[in-house]
Write an enzyme that holds these catalytic residues in place. Structure first.
Site, PDB file in Angstrom:
ATOM      1  N   GLY A   1       0.814  -1.208   0.000  1.00 41.57           N
ATOM      2  CA  GLY A   1       0.000   0.000   0.000  1.00 41.57           C
ATOM      3  C   GLY A   1       0.848   1.258   0.000  1.00 41.57           C
ATOM      4  O   GLY A   1       1.965   1.289  -0.538  1.00 41.57           O
ATOM      5  N   SER A   2       0.360   2.296   0.663  1.00 39.07           N
ATOM      6  CA  SER A   2       0.927   3.643   0.503  1.00 39.07           C
ATOM      7  C   SER A   2       2.310   3.843   1.101  1.00 39.07           C
ATOM      8  O   SER A   2       2.948   4.862   0.835  1.00 39.07           O
ATOM      9  CB  SER A   2      -0.040   4.673   1.089  1.00 39.07           C
ATOM     10  OG  SER A   2      -1.243   4.681   0.351  1.00 39.07           O
ATOM     11  N   THR A   3       2.802   2.908   1.924  1.00 41.19           N
ATOM     12  CA  THR A   3       4.195   3.045   2.383  1.00 41.19           C
ATOM     13  C   THR A   3       5.157   2.955   1.199  1.00 41.19           C
ATOM     14  O   THR A   3       6.299   3.415   1.283  1.00 41.19           O
ATOM     15  CB  THR A   3       4.541   1.964   3.420  1.00 41.19           C
ATOM     16  OG1 THR A   3       4.157   0.679   2.911  1.00 41.19           O
ATOM     17  CG2 THR A   3       3.826   2.228   4.738  1.00 41.19           C
ATOM     18  N   LYS A  63       4.743   4.611  -1.503  1.00 43.34           N
ATOM     19  CA  LYS A  63       4.775   5.944  -2.132  1.00 43.34           C
ATOM     20  C   LYS A  63       6.052   6.701  -1.787  1.00 43.34           C
ATOM     21  O   LYS A  63       6.507   7.545  -2.564  1.00 43.34           O
ATOM     22  CB  LYS A  63       3.546   6.745  -1.710  1.00 43.34           C
ATOM     23  CG  LYS A  63       2.248   6.240  -2.329  1.00 43.34           C
ATOM     24  CD  LYS A  63       1.021   6.935  -1.765  1.00 43.34           C
ATOM     25  CE  LYS A  63      -0.247   6.374  -2.388  1.00 43.34           C
ATOM     26  NZ  LYS A  63      -1.472   6.845  -1.719  1.00 43.34           N
ATOM     27  N   SER A  96      -1.912  11.071   0.869  1.00 41.72           N
ATOM     28  CA  SER A  96      -1.787   9.710   0.337  1.00 41.72           C
ATOM     29  C   SER A  96      -2.730   9.462  -0.839  1.00 41.72           C
ATOM     30  O   SER A  96      -3.591   8.583  -0.805  1.00 41.72           O
ATOM     31  CB  SER A  96      -2.033   8.671   1.440  1.00 41.72           C
ATOM     32  OG  SER A  96      -1.441   7.443   1.100  1.00 41.72           O
TER      33      SER A  96
END
Length: 714
Positions: free
Chosen positions: A316-318, A320, A371
């Site tokens: 997921g967004s980690t 990014k 995010s």
């Protein structure tokens, strides 16, 4: 005429027989003479064809026996024993009345009723079952799993009964003093039997498996002749070496306690948390849920995975943060440029923001702070698929880290279609492990230098103390420049500082520390399809503390929580992050000690309730007691461990448990109390306790269920 011929023929045969007998006698005489001489020579000199018969005879009667090596210990960074050697016992009963001792006394079970009654109390087997087996027609009986793998304490209790005919077989075992603590790291052994019937231990999980050969040592060979023992110098036993880990037992204990509460409160499918030194790669605390007790193997299943380096998942967004670092490094980062959030069409397939279409025009800085999937799909497009893929490789995703745990996964990625290429930029269509994520984030924390995580600090000889292996910091890559790393850290701090930042819950501004963090919410794919709903997501956070001159990196993830005890799942994760990171900072930084008012928790186990409460209060701690009589049997924060002044400590005694007044309690404290009291808690709102459904002072029963409403302070 015929008769005369027969007589002449008989005389001829007799003469021939006498001649043959004489020749046979002479031949036999010479053979015996030669053999006698040879035997005299052998008896006198004890040598045949240059072979020494004395040595050969001794070898015939000489027995060889394997002498098993003693398995090495596993220790924490302060030398506290995490895994040690022990013995377990399998019990059986002799019923054959022919079995007697050397003095003629019975060596079988005599009083079967008495034996069944006494053993049932210790073993937890019913009297009827034991008595039925003891009165069977068998010569010898066993009693099932409850009479196997008995501890030394249980063995001593049974031996103290002095029951005739009760026998034991012993075998080597491993003892883990802290039970479930760091069990997935420390690991597990099993006992195997060789052809001679001897049992040895071999590692099958964790460090026990990864360092099995050095822990195991080398068996020796003992030779014996009569009553004299001779040990071959060439095959002397080499005991196993000790393995010291990077884990800090105090930090580990705090992390375990907080994760217990998180896991019970969220009823999640699984959870994992790791605290690592940013500059060295040392993992100082790590745990996962579910976990298991290596002493009893309770909680262990055939589908067991070590969540740190196995069980890869879409992060997921980690992810990014890695895309952000690549964009800055390639000159494609324009923080004040804008884009339309909400949805983004790529070849007829849509990228969708978690917050829907309501955010409108955003800057790319806001894309990171809030995010936005769409914003990072645009960044991937600006980078180009081949360039972005090169950074995935530069940060060493899709490669094993080589950390000190067995069966590591390398992860996987779908990257053929443009939509997949965009998805990887925000943590979908790529599967990673927490170990890979932690390793990648070290490049952000260390000026572009990527450091491998590790768990084994050193290996030492237990007899001499000589260091055989020394763990060290290992740089594995340099994917970005120092200036890029500095910019990324600053932007991560913005995710914590911004009013609408997704990581604002992790602020430590009240104690003078700037946290840099990135949260993540990842969908879970099963059978080629993403599951719907927040209860089917993986919620996570990656935090670097402090932003300037980072000391620690901490990762926490919870998979498929079924209950959300706080208004935001990140508040729940922060209830793990904050106490652990403050304790870690307290251990080595005087400036934060003064601001957090660090105190040392007294050890109150064994004290009366009043003595324990007074000792904890004198230390500046808040105390809540579960129980009304007897002495203290457990405390939520171990003695001699660091805590923050005013922190609540729960102690357990005997007797009835009553409901406390939850006014002004934090959610985490309420959940901790419910977990320890085995009471179902229903929590609504956020902030601090305001109203509760059960009046303070009410006795807790097995059917108790309490609702507590929380309200923010103004």
């Amino acid at each position: 005429m015929k008769q005369k011929k027969r007589r002449q023929l008989g005389k001829k045969i007799t003469r021939n027989g006498k001649r043959f007998g004489a020749l046979l006698f002479v031949g036999a005489f010479f053979v015996i003479l030669i053999m006698g001489g040879r035997l005299f020579q052998i008896a006198g000199f004890k040598v045949v064809n240059n072979h020494n018969l004395t040595a050969a005879t001794r070898l015939i009667f000489m027995q060889k026996e394997t002498v098993p090596a003693t398995r090495g210990q596993i220790l924490d960074s302060d030398g506290q024993v995490l895994a040690d050697n022990s013995t377990v016992y399998d019990m059986y009963a002799v019923l054959d009345k022919k079995q007697v001792t050397k003095t003629g006394k019975p060596d079988y079970v005599v009083d079967k009723k008495d034996a069944a009654q006494k053993l049932s109390v210790i073993l937890g087997i019913s009297y009827d079952d034991l008595y039925a087996q003891l009165t069977s027609n068998k010569l010898q009986v066993e009693f099932g799993p409850k009479a196997k793998n008995l501890s030394v304490d249980t063995y001593n209790k049974i031996k103290a009964l002095n029951l005739t005919g009760i026998k034991f077989n012993s075998q080597p075992s491993r003892y883990y003093p802290n039970n479930r603590m760091a069990s997935h790291i420390i690991g597990l052994t099993n006992s195997t039997q060789n052809s001679a019937g001897q049992r040895t231990l071999g590692g099958i999980l964790g460090i026990e498996a990864f360092k099995n050969s050095t822990l195991r040592g080398k068996d020796g060979i003992q030779t014996s002749l009569g009553n004299q023992n001779e040990t071959s110098k060439k095959n002397q036993v080499e005991n196993g070496n000790n393995v010291t880990l990077t884990l800090n037992e105090k930090l580990q204990a705090t992390l375990e306690n907080r994760m217990d509460v998180l896991f019970a409160g969220t009823k999640a499918k699984s959870a994992v948390a790791v605290l690592m030194e940013a500059k060295t790669g040392k993992i100082v605390a790590a745990t996962q849920r579910p976990n298991f007790d290596p002493n009893t193997q309770d909680g262990l299943s055939s589908a067991w995975e070590n969540l740190i380096n196995q069980g890869s998942f879409e992060p997921g967004s980690t992810m990014k943060t890695i895309t952000l670092a690549a964009a800055i490094q390639e000159g494609k980062w324009h923080p004040n440029a804008t884009y339309q959030s909400g949805t983004y069409d790529i070849n007829g397939q849509k990228v969708v923001d978690a917050f829907g279409n309501g955010e409108g025009i955003l800057t790319y800085r806001q894309a990171y702070e809030r995010s936005s999937n769409v914003g990072f799909a645009h960044l991937e497009q600006a980078l180009g698929a081949s360039t972005w893929e090169s950074y995935i490789n530069k940060f060493r995703f899709l490669k094993k880290t080589g950390m000190d745990l067995p069966n590591e996964e390398s992860g996987s990625m779908s990257f053929e279609q443009p939509i997949d290429q965009a998805n990887t930029a925000y943590g979908q269509a790529i599967r990673v492990t927490p170990a890979q994520l932690l390793q990648a984030y070290t490049a952000i924390a260390n000026g572009g230098k990527e450091i491998k995580p590790y768990l084994v600090d050193r290996v030492t000889n237990p007899e001499t103390g000589k260091v055989i292996y020394q763990g060290k910091t290992t740089q594995v890559a340099n994917p970005i420049s120092a200036s890029t790393a500095k910019q990324v850290l600053s932007l991560m701090a913005g995710v914590v500082n911004a009013d609408d930042g997704t990581a604002k819950q992790y602020s430590l501004s009240d104690v003078g520390y700037q946290v840099a963090a990135k949260t993540g919410t990842a969908q879970i794919s099963e059978n080629g399809k993403y599951l719907d709903g927040l209860t089917n997501d993986i919620h996570s956070v990656m935090a670097i503390v402090p932003e300037q001159n980072p000391k620690y990196i901490m990762y926490i993830a919870v998979r498929q929580p079924q209950v959300f005890p706080d208004a935001n799942i990140q508040i729940t994760l922060n209830n793990v992050f904050r106490p652990v990171i403050l304790q870690a900072l307290n251990d080595g930084d005087d400036s934060v000690k003064s601001k957090t008012n660090q105190v040392t928790v007294p050890d109150v186990k064994g004290l009366s309730i009043s003595q324990a409460e007074q000792a904890l209060q004198n230390a500046g701690l808040s105390v809540t007691t579960l129980g009304s009589s007897g002495t203290i049997s457990a405390q939520s924060i171990k003695g001699n461990q660091d805590a923050i002044k005013g922190q609540r400590v729960f102690v357990t005694a005997s007797g009835s448990v009553t409901v406390p007044d939850f006014s002004s309690w934090t959610k985490n404290d309420v959940l901790t109390w419910g977990y320890l009291a085995k009471v179902k808690m229903s929590l609504t709102g956020s902030g601090y306790g305001e109203k509760q459904s059960v009046t303070a002072g009410t006795a807790v029963t097995g059917q108790s269920k309490i609702s507590v409403n929380f309200k923010e302070r103004t």
